[in-house]
Design a protein around this motif. Structure first.
Motif, PDB file in Angstrom:
ATOM      1  N   VAL A   1      45.587  71.111 -31.803  1.00 17.47           N
ATOM      2  CA  VAL A   1      44.646  70.613 -32.489  1.00 17.47           C
ATOM      3  C   VAL A   1      44.785  68.846 -32.422  1.00 17.47           C
ATOM      4  O   VAL A   1      45.512  68.456 -32.693  1.00 17.47           O
ATOM      5  CB  VAL A   1      44.230  70.903 -33.379  1.00 17.47           C
ATOM      6  N   GLY A   2      43.896  68.122 -31.569  1.00 18.89           N
ATOM      7  CA  GLY A   2      44.562  66.618 -31.655  1.00 18.89           C
ATOM      8  C   GLY A   2      45.076  66.163 -29.997  1.00 18.89           C
ATOM      9  O   GLY A   2      46.155  66.853 -30.063  1.00 18.89           O
TER      10      GLY A   2
ATOM     11  N   GLY B   1      46.570  63.612 -29.341  1.00 19.23           N
ATOM     12  CA  GLY B   1      46.707  62.277 -28.741  1.00 19.23           C
ATOM     13  C   GLY B   1      47.873  62.165 -28.601  1.00 19.23           C
ATOM     14  O   GLY B   1      48.602  63.267 -28.034  1.00 19.23           O
ATOM     15  N   MET B   2      49.366  61.672 -29.266  1.00 19.61           N
ATOM     16  CA  MET B   2      50.420  61.480 -28.818  1.00 19.61           C
ATOM     17  C   MET B   2      51.051  62.745 -28.561  1.00 19.61           C
ATOM     18  O   MET B   2      51.798  63.179 -27.653  1.00 19.61           O
ATOM     19  CB  MET B   2      51.522  60.542 -29.305  1.00 19.61           C
TER      20      MET B   2
ATOM     21  N   GLY C   1      49.839  65.808 -29.110  1.00 19.36           N
ATOM     22  CA  GLY C   1      49.248  66.572 -28.313  1.00 19.36           C
ATOM     23  C   GLY C   1      48.900  66.790 -27.537  1.00 19.36           C
ATOM     24  O   GLY C   1      49.691  68.014 -26.153  1.00 19.36           O
TER      25      GLY C   1
ATOM     26  N   GLN D   1      38.410  62.112 -29.246  1.00 22.64           N
ATOM     27  CA  GLN D   1      38.007  60.855 -28.503  1.00 22.64           C
ATOM     28  C   GLN D   1      37.937  61.044 -26.780  1.00 22.64           C
ATOM     29  O   GLN D   1      38.595  62.055 -26.388  1.00 22.64           O
ATOM     30  CB  GLN D   1      39.247  59.446 -28.771  1.00 22.64           C
TER      31      GLN D   1
ATOM     32  N   THR E   1      51.848  50.699 -27.777  1.00 24.24           N
ATOM     33  CA  THR E   1      53.270  50.839 -27.025  1.00 24.24           C
ATOM     34  C   THR E   1      54.321  51.576 -27.621  1.00 24.24           C
ATOM     35  O   THR E   1      54.382  51.809 -29.011  1.00 24.24           O
ATOM     36  CB  THR E   1      53.846  49.134 -27.035  1.00 24.24           C
ATOM     37  N   PHE E   2      54.895  52.227 -27.283  1.00 24.43           N
ATOM     38  CA  PHE E   2      55.687  53.512 -27.888  1.00 24.43           C
ATOM     39  C   PHE E   2      56.731  53.438 -27.719  1.00 24.43           C
ATOM     40  O   PHE E   2      57.435  53.301 -26.138  1.00 24.43           O
ATOM     41  CB  PHE E   2      55.295  55.148 -27.342  1.00 24.43           C
ATOM     42  N   SER E   3      58.099  52.876 -28.263  1.00 30.12           N
ATOM     43  CA  SER E   3      59.385  52.321 -28.065  1.00 30.12           C
ATOM     44  C   SER E   3      60.561  53.200 -29.079  1.00 30.12           C
ATOM     45  O   SER E   3      60.265  54.343 -29.756  1.00 30.12           O
ATOM     46  CB  SER E   3      59.588  51.015 -28.761  1.00 30.12           C
TER      47      SER E   3
ATOM     48  N   ARG F   1      46.123  66.583 -36.265  1.00 28.40           N
ATOM     49  CA  ARG F   1      45.308  65.604 -37.144  1.00 28.40           C
ATOM     50  C   ARG F   1      45.740  64.676 -37.969  1.00 28.40           C
ATOM     51  O   ARG F   1      46.872  65.617 -38.698  1.00 28.40           O
ATOM     52  CB  ARG F   1      44.372  66.299 -37.490  1.00 28.40           C
ATOM     53  N   PRO F   2      45.480  63.859 -37.676  1.00 28.83           N
ATOM     54  CA  PRO F   2      46.017  62.506 -38.760  1.00 28.83           C
ATOM     55  C   PRO F   2      46.347  62.880 -40.331  1.00 28.83           C
ATOM     56  O   PRO F   2      45.581  63.921 -40.818  1.00 28.83           O
ATOM     57  CB  PRO F   2      45.369  61.378 -38.470  1.00 28.83           C
TER      58      PRO F   2
ATOM     59  N   GLY G   1      47.970  48.937 -36.721  1.00 34.23           N
ATOM     60  CA  GLY G   1      48.049  50.463 -36.729  1.00 34.23           C
ATOM     61  C   GLY G   1      48.593  50.666 -38.564  1.00 34.23           C
ATOM     62  O   GLY G   1      48.898  49.453 -39.025  1.00 34.23           O
TER      63      GLY G   1
ATOM     64  N   ILE H   1      50.821  53.097 -40.073  1.00 32.91           N
ATOM     65  CA  ILE H   1      51.375  54.220 -39.760  1.00 32.91           C
ATOM     66  C   ILE H   1      52.322  54.865 -41.382  1.00 32.91           C
ATOM     67  O   ILE H   1      53.141  53.867 -41.980  1.00 32.91           O
ATOM     68  CB  ILE H   1      52.741  54.776 -38.550  1.00 32.91           C
TER      69      ILE H   1
ATOM     70  N   GLY I   1      53.242  65.800 -35.019  1.00 32.67           N
ATOM     71  CA  GLY I   1      53.133  64.311 -34.928  1.00 32.67           C
ATOM     72  C   GLY I   1      53.259  64.086 -36.067  1.00 32.67           C
ATOM     73  O   GLY I   1      54.326  64.460 -36.997  1.00 32.67           O
TER      74      GLY I   1
ATOM     75  N   PHE J   1      57.739  58.799 -31.675  1.00 33.41           N
ATOM     76  CA  PHE J   1      57.400  58.853 -29.604  1.00 33.41           C
ATOM     77  C   PHE J   1      58.762  60.065 -29.908  1.00 33.41           C
ATOM     78  O   PHE J   1      58.912  60.012 -29.604  1.00 33.41           O
ATOM     79  CB  PHE J   1      58.030  57.769 -29.239  1.00 33.41           C
TER      80      PHE J   1
HETATM   81  C1  LIG Z   1      49.463  50.961 -32.260  1.00 35.59           C
HETATM   82  C2  LIG Z   1      50.939  51.956 -32.875  1.00 35.59           C
HETATM   83  C3  LIG Z   1      51.673  51.385 -32.594  1.00 35.59           C
HETATM   84  C4  LIG Z   1      53.451  52.697 -32.831  1.00 35.59           C
HETATM   85  N1  LIG Z   1      54.058  52.776 -32.186  1.00 35.59           N
HETATM   86  C5  LIG Z   1      54.801  53.211 -32.566  1.00 35.59           C
HETATM   87  C6  LIG Z   1      55.952  52.874 -31.276  1.00 35.59           C
HETATM   88  O1  LIG Z   1      56.969  52.073 -30.872  1.00 35.59           O
HETATM   89  N2  LIG Z   1      57.152  54.027 -31.686  1.00 35.59           N
HETATM   90  C7  LIG Z   1      57.110  55.170 -31.849  1.00 35.59           C
HETATM   91  O2  LIG Z   1      58.035  56.029 -32.550  1.00 35.59           O
HETATM   92  N3  LIG Z   1      55.998  55.559 -33.016  1.00 35.59           N
HETATM   93  C8  LIG Z   1      55.157  54.947 -33.068  1.00 35.59           C
HETATM   94  N4  LIG Z   1      53.827  54.819 -33.212  1.00 35.59           N
HETATM   95  C9  LIG Z   1      53.574  55.390 -34.148  1.00 35.59           C
HETATM   96  C10 LIG Z   1      53.641  57.374 -33.674  1.00 35.59           C
HETATM   97  O3  LIG Z   1      53.941  57.321 -32.551  1.00 35.59           O
HETATM   98  C11 LIG Z   1      52.142  57.309 -33.318  1.00 35.59           C
HETATM   99  O4  LIG Z   1      50.777  57.179 -34.625  1.00 35.59           O
HETATM  100  C12 LIG Z   1      51.432  58.470 -32.580  1.00 35.59           C
HETATM  101  O5  LIG Z   1      50.419  58.374 -32.412  1.00 35.59           O
HETATM  102  C13 LIG Z   1      51.124  60.129 -33.288  1.00 35.59           C
HETATM  103  O6  LIG Z   1      51.422  60.794 -32.674  1.00 35.59           O
HETATM  104  P1  LIG Z   1      50.797  62.080 -33.156  1.00 35.59           P
HETATM  105  O7  LIG Z   1      49.792  62.966 -32.101  1.00 35.59           O
HETATM  106  O8  LIG Z   1      50.953  62.508 -34.515  1.00 35.59           O
HETATM  107  O9  LIG Z   1      49.321  61.513 -33.297  1.00 35.59           O
HETATM  108  P2  LIG Z   1      47.950  60.955 -32.876  1.00 35.59           P
HETATM  109  O10 LIG Z   1      48.069  59.892 -31.542  1.00 35.59           O
HETATM  110  O11 LIG Z   1      47.168  60.058 -33.971  1.00 35.59           O
HETATM  111  O12 LIG Z   1      46.580  62.141 -32.160  1.00 35.59           O
HETATM  112  C14 LIG Z   1      46.288  62.844 -33.234  1.00 35.59           C
HETATM  113  C15 LIG Z   1      45.147  63.490 -32.612  1.00 35.59           C
HETATM  114  O13 LIG Z   1      44.010  63.749 -33.769  1.00 35.59           O
HETATM  115  C16 LIG Z   1      42.540  63.715 -33.007  1.00 35.59           C
HETATM  116  N5  LIG Z   1      42.079  64.307 -33.877  1.00 35.59           N
HETATM  117  C17 LIG Z   1      41.655  63.873 -34.943  1.00 35.59           C
HETATM  118  N6  LIG Z   1      40.895  65.051 -35.821  1.00 35.59           N
HETATM  119  C18 LIG Z   1      40.390  66.007 -35.156  1.00 35.59           C
HETATM  120  C19 LIG Z   1      40.173  66.792 -35.348  1.00 35.59           C
HETATM  121  N7  LIG Z   1      38.993  67.714 -36.842  1.00 35.59           N
HETATM  122  N8  LIG Z   1      40.314  68.071 -33.957  1.00 35.59           N
HETATM  123  C20 LIG Z   1      40.604  67.283 -32.979  1.00 35.59           C
HETATM  124  N9  LIG Z   1      40.892  66.307 -32.766  1.00 35.59           N
HETATM  125  C21 LIG Z   1      40.800  66.004 -33.930  1.00 35.59           C
HETATM  126  C22 LIG Z   1      42.722  62.501 -33.281  1.00 35.59           C
HETATM  127  O14 LIG Z   1      41.234  61.721 -32.505  1.00 35.59           O
HETATM  128  C23 LIG Z   1      44.098  61.746 -32.591  1.00 35.59           C
HETATM  129  O15 LIG Z   1      43.602  61.417 -31.145  1.00 35.59           O
HETATM  130  C24 LIG Z   1      52.554  53.529 -33.247  1.00 35.59           C
HETATM  131  C25 LIG Z   1      52.043  53.925 -34.014  1.00 35.59           C
HETATM  132  C26 LIG Z   1      50.884  53.295 -33.824  1.00 35.59           C
HETATM  133  C27 LIG Z   1      48.799  53.557 -34.136  1.00 35.59           C
END
Ligand SMILES: Cc1cc2nc3c(=O)[nH]c(=O)nc-3n(C[C@H](O)[C@H](O)[C@H](O)COP(=O)(O)OP(=O)(O)OC[C@H]3O[C@@H](n4cnc5c(N)ncnc54)[C@H](O)[C@@H]3O)c2cc1C
Length: 349
Positions: A7-8, A10-11, A13, A36, A44-46, A126-127, A223, A225, A242, A256
Motif C-alpha cells: 500500500v503506497g 512511494g520510496m 513501496g 498518485q 533528493t535521497f542522500s 501510508r504516511p 517537506g 518529516i 518506510g 533511504f
Molecule cells: C523532499 C524530501 C527529501 C528527502 N530527502 C531524504 C534524504 O536525502 N535521505 C533520506 O534518507 N531521506 C530523505 N527523506 C525522507 C524519506 O526518505 C522520504 O520521506 C521517503 O519518501 C519516505 O518513504 P515512504 O515510502 O515512507 O513514504 P512516501 O515516499 O511518502 O510514500 C508513501 C506513498 O503512499 C501513498 N499513499 C498514501 N495513502 C495511500 C492509500 N490510502 N492508498 C495507497 N497509497 C497511499 C502516497 O501517495 C505516497 O506515494 C526526504 C523526504 C522528503 C519529503
C-alpha cells in the motif's frame, strides 16, 4: 490470491516491489497501490555508505567530504572509508518502475486503498499523520542552476552550514552541488512544531542574495518529516514500512539507506521463507537518538555548539558510520566528543 500487496508506491513501496521483481519467477502476484499518477521528481535521497560495502544497483553522486559551519568556524570532514551519496527521486523511481515493468507478475495499480487488502503479505507505507510526529524536520530547498560555474567543490556536501538557533528552533543550510552548474540549496529546521515554509524559503533566497549569484530555479524540494513519533498508528493494514515503519533515523530523518538495506533482507525472507520481515532498530540507536531529540525539545539553543564540538573532534568515518548504524564504538566516539553536561542532563532527565 495476491501474494504481496504494497500500500503506497512511494520510496519504500517501490523499493520493495522493484527488489521482488528482480527475482524473476515469484510465488504469486505483487501489487503496489498508489493513487498518485506522477512519481515525485522533487526529492533528493542522500545517505552515507562505506566504500567497502557493495553498492546498491543504482548510480549515485558520490561526495568524499562533508562540511559543518557555525559562526566563523568551518569544519570539513574527509571520509577515508565512507562517502556521502545522493540520487534524485526521479532517477530512483524510474529505475524502480523499469524493474517492476520487466516482471509481469508485478503491477502498479492507480488506486487509493481504504481497507485492508486481501493478500498473503501486506506492507503498508501510508504516511503518518503529522500530528503524530515527535520532533519536526521542515525543509525548503531549491535546485538552482547557475549561469556560470558555482564556486563550490562538487566532491563536497555542505551538510550543516550556518547553524543557528532562533527562538526554540534550530536552523541550518544544506548545500549539495549536483554538478558544476547546479546546486541544491536547502534551509532546514528541527523543531517541536512544523516551521512555516515561507520562513525557510526566505532563508534560501536571502542566501542566494548574500552570495550575489544569478541563475534560475529548476525545482523546489520541500517537506516535513518526522524525527521520532509520539504514537504508533493503530490502523495499520499489514507490516508497516518506510516512515510509517519507523525506518527513518530519529536524530536525522534519514530513511533511504535503512529502507534499501531492509528491502534486500525482506525480499530474501519473502522469497525463500515466505515470511514478512518486520523492521527493528537497535537499542543503542533508539537510546542515543532519544538524547538528541530531548535536547531539541528542551534545550535547542545548545545544538549548534553540540554539533560543532562533535564535528570538530570526531573522526569523519566514525561520524558517517554513526549516522548510518550505531554501534558501541561509534557511540563511544560521539560521547567522547560531545559536551558532557547537556548530554548527561538529556540522558537522565
Ligand atoms: C523532499 C524530501 C527529501 C528527502 N530527502 C531524504 C534524504 O536525502 N535521505 C533520506 O534518507 N531521506 C530523505 N527523506 C525522507 C524519506 O526518505 C522520504 O520521506 C521517503 O519518501 C519516505 O518513504 P515512504 O515510502 O515512507 O513514504 P512516501 O515516499 O511518502 O510514500 C508513501 C506513498 O503512499 C501513498 N499513499 C498514501 N495513502 C495511500 C492509500 N490510502 N492508498 C495507497 N497509497 C497511499 C502516497 O501517495 C505516497 O506515494 C526526504 C523526504 C522528503 C519529503
Amino acid at each position: 490470491m495476491t501474494w504481496v500487496h504494497i500500500v503506497g508506491g512511494g520510496m519504500s513501496g517501490l523499493s520493495l516491489a522493484a527488489e521482488l521483481a528482480s527475482y524473476g519467477n515469484l510465488p504469486g502476484k505483487v501489487i503496489v497501490s498508489e493513487p498518485q499518477t506522477i512519481f515525485s521528481k522533487n526529492q533528493t535521497f542522500s545517505y552515507w555508505q562505506s566504500n567497502k560495502a557493495e553498492n546498491f544497483d543504482f548510480p549515485t553522486r558520490k561526495y568524499s567530504n562533508w562540511v559543518f559551519s557555525f559562526g566563523d568556524e568551518v569544519i570539513t570532514h574527509s571520509g577515508k572509508e565512507w562517502s556521502y551519496h545522493s540520487i534524485s527521486s526521479q532517477a530512483f523511481f524510474e529505475r524502480c518502475i523499469e524493474k517492476i515493468s520487466l516482471n509481469d507478475q508485478c503491477e502498479i495499480h492507480k488506486e487509493f486503498i481504504y481497507e485492508r487488502p486481501k493478500a498473503v503479505h501486506i506492507f503498508d507505507s501510508r504516511p503518518l499523520s503529522i500530528s503524530d510526529f515527535r520532533v519536526y524536520q521542515t525543509f525548503y530547498g531549491v535546485e538552482f542552476n547557475f549561469g556560470d560555474k558555482h564556486q563550490l567543490n562538487t566532491n563536497t556536501a555542505y551538510l550543516m552550514t550556518e547553524m543557528q538557533t532562533k527562538g526554540i528552533n534550530f536552523y541550518f543550510n544544506y548545500l549539495l552541488p549536483l554538478d558544476q552548474h547546479s546546486l541544491l540549496i536547502e534551509a532546514t529546521a528541527f523543531s517541536t512544531a512544523p516551521v512555516n515554509f515561507k520562513t525557510l524559503s526566505n532563508e534560501v533566497y536571502s542566501w542566494i542574495r548574500r552570495k550575489q549569484i544569478s541563475g534560475t530555479v529548476v525545482k523546489i524540494e520541500k517537506g516535513i518529516i518526522p524525527m521520532g513519533i509520539r504514537r504508533k498508528p493503530n490502523d495499520t493494514f499489514g507490516t508497516p514500512i518506510g516512515t510509517r515503519g519507523e525506518m527513518g533515523r530519529n536524530s536525522s530523518g534519514y530513511t533511504f539507506f535503512n529502507v534499501q538495506k531492509w528491502v534486500q533482507a525482506a525480499a530474501k525472507k519473502l522469497i525463500y521463507e515466505n515470511r514478512a520481515l518486520p523492521y527493528s532498530r537497535g537499542v543503542l540507536e533508539v537510546e542515543s537518538d532519544n538524547i538528541f531529540l530531548k535536547i531539541i525539545e528542551k534545550n535547542p539553543s545548545i545544538l549548534p555548539e553540540i554539533f560543532t564540538m562533535i564535528a570538530r573532534k570526531i573522526q569523519p568515518d566514525h561520524f558517517a558510520e554513526f549516522m548510518t548504524a550505531v554501534n558501541l564504538k561509534n557511540l563511544a566516539q560521539i560521547i567522547r566528543c560531545a559536551p558532557k553536561k547537556p548530554f548527561l542532563t538529556a540522558a537522565f532527565f
